[in-house]
Scaffold this active site. Sequence first.
Site, PDB file in Angstrom:
ATOM      1  N   THR A   1      46.031  29.327  42.659  1.00 41.38           N
ATOM      2  CA  THR A   1      47.215  30.760  42.281  1.00 41.38           C
ATOM      3  C   THR A   1      46.382  31.674  41.320  1.00 41.38           C
ATOM      4  O   THR A   1      47.075  32.531  40.454  1.00 41.38           O
ATOM      5  CB  THR A   1      48.140  29.483  41.151  1.00 41.38           C
TER       6      THR A   1
ATOM      7  N   HIS B   1      43.559  21.013  42.837  1.00 37.13           N
ATOM      8  CA  HIS B   1      43.872  19.959  43.839  1.00 37.13           C
ATOM      9  C   HIS B   1      44.863  18.963  44.314  1.00 37.13           C
ATOM     10  O   HIS B   1      44.107  18.598  42.836  1.00 37.13           O
ATOM     11  CB  HIS B   1      42.052  19.761  44.588  1.00 37.13           C
TER      12      HIS B   1
ATOM     13  N   ALA C   1      45.110  38.679  38.001  1.00 37.34           N
ATOM     14  CA  ALA C   1      43.890  38.132  37.163  1.00 37.34           C
ATOM     15  C   ALA C   1      42.402  38.907  37.714  1.00 37.34           C
ATOM     16  O   ALA C   1      41.597  39.440  37.666  1.00 37.34           O
ATOM     17  CB  ALA C   1      43.389  37.054  37.685  1.00 37.34           C
TER      18      ALA C   1
END
Length: 650
Positions: A309, A373, A492
């Site tokens: 993400t 994860h 980002a």
Amino acid sequence: MEAQEEGDAGDKKKKKKKKSGASAAAEKPKKSTVGSAIKKRVEAMRVAQKQREEEERRMREEEERRETERLEKLRLEEERKMKLKQKEKERKERRKKEGTYFTKAERQKKMKQQAHLDALIAQGVNIPGLNQEAERKPVKYGSRRNKKNKEVEEVATSDDVITSEDKETTTIPREGKDEILDSWEDLDAEGDQGSNVKDTWDASSGEEGEGESEKERKESEATTEANSNKNASEAPTKVTELQAGSLSEGESEEETSSSEESSSDEDECASITDRVANRIHKRKERALKNRSPEFLRCPVICVLGHVDTGKTKILDKIRHTNVQDGEAGGITQQIGATYVPDDAIRNQTKHLKEFSKQELKIPGFLIIDTPGHESFSNLRTRGSSLCDVAILVVDLMHGLEPQTIESINILKKGKVPFLVALNKVDRLLDWRRNPTSGIRENLKKQKATTTSQFDDRFRKAISDFAEQGINVSLFWEKVSSKDYVPVCPTSAITGDGMGDLMALLALVSQKQLQEKLMFSEELECHVLEVKALPGLGTTVDVILRNGMLKEGDTVVLCGSDGPYSTQIRTLLTPQPLRELRVKNAYIQHKELAAAQGVKLTGKELEKTLAGTPLFVAKQPDEVDYFKVKCSFIGKSQRTSKMCDCHVTLM
């Protein structure tokens, strides 16, 4: 002609003599000027030499004085230590004589018992007799001399019972009841009293020695016959019975003294434990009183979310680094920390006019990056348990994903305030990047199709959060901060909204978490990870949330084999805006104040359990107290399997 030539030659010679005389006269003052200059220079050199010698002399004297002072201090310190050792030795000797000296194992055993008792009380277990005062028998010194008189009284009493059963009217004199018998001859010379005593001892011996035969006779014979035969069958002598009685009394007295010694040992250990606990409690209260809203520490911020993400990418944009590309598969597999100083916050929020006018009270951010994860849920739990506020990173294009929902549940369980970074807005159709302006102004400048697509995606995110019982709204909308979680759209990749995200974090920290972020001298430190680094050996990454750590401090840690203590050899921190878990040039410190991500080096660190607290023992007797505390924490950590010791070789 010749005479004329000779005259001319003479004139020439005269002129030459005049010139040479004039030149010599001119050279004389020059030579005198040069000589005076040389003299002055030599004199100046001499003065300078004298000054240098004087300065060197002063420096030597100063060094000698300092060396003398240092040696004097060392001597005084050595004398002080010798006096303390002597006092300690005398105190130990005195306590040994008094019987109140206990070994380290005995004290530790008592502290474990006390800690176990406290744990049972904390769990609500009702322990009967806990609040009642222990009934202790008083110690009677010199009681052996009074045994004979005590025997006489007991014998007289038993004789009364026997004579009453036999229905014989016998009177026992009571004159010697309170007297002390000094010898066995005095006992035999008592007259009637002695005979009564003898009969009574015979009766008692019969009860002790032939109890089984008595029972058989009582079953077979009548009661009167048993009473008559009882006196005839009693043969042991008086002296033997009294000696046996004295031996049994000696054994009972030894048991009583040993029980009294063990109870005194327990009382001493309990007093030591109580003294340490009271000292630590007072230290905590003092630290709470000294807190001030003018002195805030860095908020510990945890970044949570689903894999891919953009969590590490957001931090790379803040740090101007490229850590994600160095990860295996571009997926974060370890937990790390980054210190963001206040000047970096100001630099990245300078385009926000409203925020730049406000005062920045916090000294910076300490940001913890966690893996996304599903295999690393224990690392996410560990990171969230250490933080003051969290950033939940959500992919705008995918909405809430499994690990995002798991992160929400972790935050709700820990009651951690958080804000949402709605990342990847640059993937909207025809997005125009503009990182030098606020995200709200940038959204207004986008095309209608881009704005419409953002509104649709955001409405879907609102419904997804509502299913989890959370209300969200864009951070510029004026809604209640208690009922709504602020959302900041970010990218980002392009840097859009990064300044708004940092400004939002600073405002939330200063306004809503001011009381929580007040600096306290009471230590609050947790182990993040355990690593082996070339050149440093096994190191421990810790998060210093509150308090201070100093080089040489004695720390108590939870180990795989049980709690242990060691000393801090070095305190290392990465450069500002650099990741703690990435190998780089470290800065060595003598002491550090919260909040910081610190790398510790020392002995036996390889057995440290990650996710457990770290304690600093200010005094030697606090080591055992914290070890007992760590033993319960380590046991719960191992049984619940909430933390793993990740030892990696970088």
